[in-house]
Design a protein around this motif. Structure first.
Motif, PDB file in Angstrom:
ATOM      1  N   LYS A 182      -3.373   9.378   7.420  1.00 17.28           N
ATOM      2  CA  LYS A 182      -3.890   9.457   6.040  1.00 17.28           C
ATOM      3  C   LYS A 182      -3.039   8.379   5.193  1.00 17.28           C
ATOM      4  CE  LYS A 182      -1.738  13.556   5.245  1.00 17.28           C
ATOM      5  NZ  LYS A 182      -1.204  13.774   6.660  1.00 17.28           N
ATOM      6  N   GLY A 183      -1.969   8.185   5.432  1.00 11.92           N
ATOM      7  CA  GLY A 183      -1.032   7.136   4.916  1.00 11.92           C
ATOM      8  C   GLY A 183      -1.634   5.523   5.115  1.00 11.92           C
ATOM      9  N   SER A 190      -3.680   3.389   2.694  1.00 13.08           N
ATOM     10  CA  SER A 190      -3.356   2.118   2.245  1.00 13.08           C
ATOM     11  C   SER A 190      -4.499   0.753   2.226  1.00 13.08           C
ATOM     12  CB  SER A 190      -2.201   1.620   2.989  1.00 13.08           C
ATOM     13  OG  SER A 190      -2.050   0.130   2.912  1.00 13.08           O
ATOM     14  N   GLN A 220      -3.298   4.332  -4.287  1.00 12.40           N
ATOM     15  CA  GLN A 220      -2.876   5.385  -3.401  1.00 12.40           C
ATOM     16  C   GLN A 220      -1.865   6.030  -3.736  1.00 12.40           C
ATOM     17  OE1 GLN A 220      -1.105   3.844   0.185  1.00 12.40           O
ATOM     18  NE2 GLN A 220      -0.831   5.682   1.247  1.00 12.40           N
ATOM     19  N   SER A 225       0.646   8.911  -3.106  1.00 13.06           N
ATOM     20  CA  SER A 225       1.236   9.605  -2.050  1.00 13.06           C
ATOM     21  C   SER A 225       2.296  10.321  -2.550  1.00 13.06           C
ATOM     22  CB  SER A 225       1.635   8.775  -0.731  1.00 13.06           C
ATOM     23  OG  SER A 225       2.467   9.199   0.067  1.00 13.06           O
ATOM     24  N   ASP A 269       5.265   9.442  -0.455  1.00 15.13           N
ATOM     25  CA  ASP A 269       6.324   8.282  -0.781  1.00 15.13           C
ATOM     26  C   ASP A 269       6.863   8.377  -2.136  1.00 15.13           C
ATOM     27  OD1 ASP A 269       5.171   6.970   1.308  1.00 15.13           O
ATOM     28  OD2 ASP A 269       3.640   5.879   0.241  1.00 15.13           O
ATOM     29  N   ASP A 284      -3.066  11.221  -1.398  1.00 12.68           N
ATOM     30  CA  ASP A 284      -2.490  11.327   0.126  1.00 12.68           C
ATOM     31  C   ASP A 284      -1.567  12.203   0.237  1.00 12.68           C
ATOM     32  OD1 ASP A 284      -1.443  10.598   2.277  1.00 12.68           O
ATOM     33  OD2 ASP A 284      -0.640   8.446   1.791  1.00 12.68           O
ATOM     34  N   GLY A 285      -1.785  13.573   0.486  1.00  9.77           N
ATOM     35  CA  GLY A 285      -0.717  14.326   0.641  1.00  9.77           C
ATOM     36  C   GLY A 285      -0.787  15.210  -0.355  1.00  9.77           C
TER      37      GLY A 285
END
Ligand code: AP5
Length: 215
Positions: free
Chosen positions: A19-20, A24, A34, A36, A39, A90-91
């Protein structure tokens, strides 16, 4: 890239699905951020903020950070002007409670891209991942090695292995995914916005499938 592409996108998938990495690449191509949550939490942990102190234990053990903490963080982030033209989540969401919170917050989602990768491949990817301490770029010891061992190609930053890459934490994260996050596949399928893609292949190939899924 088609001008009619979806711009409010969720990436769903187990730990190590890519996913990451793909978020990106897509973020650079589409010019949308993005977002996340992983992150954001890691940055808070590194800065030793109150949020980071709250999240650290859960993350190191491979558990989810409590829903309300995560929902508040995400909502705050989505207020930023950079998210107005679109975003790649993302996540997030990772539980039905988080998905419901997103739905009632008025943040519309165009497409949910769900990555399918067999467990054996996930394990291989997770144990070999390396992340840049400065910019967060993602590498892999054999699948995607940096030009100079231990150094980021982009900025020369030190590459490190995340705390949650230890075998016990990986096992826990995979279990948590199955129990708490995988139900979102049905959740979004029912809403008619889910597209499942094969996450196997070099990142460029996977990215092509994502483009097809969001166009
Ligand atoms: P988070 O950072 O979101 O981790 P994750 O979802 O477990 O996903 P990963 O980052 O491990 O994997 P990925 O799918 O991004 O794969 P990657 O591109 O890195 O979350 C971490 C923690 O934060 C959670 O456990 C939780 O505690 C907390 N958290 C975050 N969000 C939360 C939420 N919403 N609610 C509650 N808690 C939350 O790739 C993996 C490796 O594979 C890399 O080495 C890469 O180089 C390689 N690779 C990628 N693509 C390919 C490919 N196509 N072929 C070969 N290798 C590849």
């Amino acid at each position: 890239m088609s001008a009619t592409s979806a711009k409010r996108i969720i990436f769903l998938g187990p730990p190590g699905a890519g996913k990451g990495t793909i978020a990106s690449m897509l973020s650079h191509e589409l010019g949308i951020p993005q977002v996340s949550t992983g992150d954001l939490f890691r940055s808070a942990v590194a800065k030793e903020t109150a949020l980071g102190k709250k999240a650290k234990g859960y993350m190191d053990r491979g558990e989810l950070v409590p829903d309300q903490v995560t929902i508040d963080l995400l909502k705050e982030c989505m207020q930023e002007p950079k998210c107005k033209q679109g975003f790649i989540l993302d996540g997030f969401p990772r539980t039905v409670i988080q998905a419901d919170a997103l739905a009632v917050s008025g943040i519309d989602i165009d497409r949910v891209v769900s990555f399918t990768v067999p467990e054996q491949e996930l394990l291989q990817r997770l144990v070999g991942r390396m992340t840049c301490r400065k910019c967060g770029a993602i590498y892999h010891v054999s699948n995607l090695p940096p030009k100079i061992p231990g150094k980021c190609d982009r900025d020369g930053g030190e590459l490190y292995q995340r705390e949650d890459q230890k075998p016990e934490a990986i096992k826990k994260r995979l279990q948590v995914y199955k129990e708490q996050t995988a139900p979102l596949i049905t959740y979004y399928r029912k809403k008619g916005i889910l597209v499942e893609i094969d996450g196997i292949g070099i990142p460029k190939e996977v990215l092509k499938r994502v483009h097809a899924a969001i166009s």
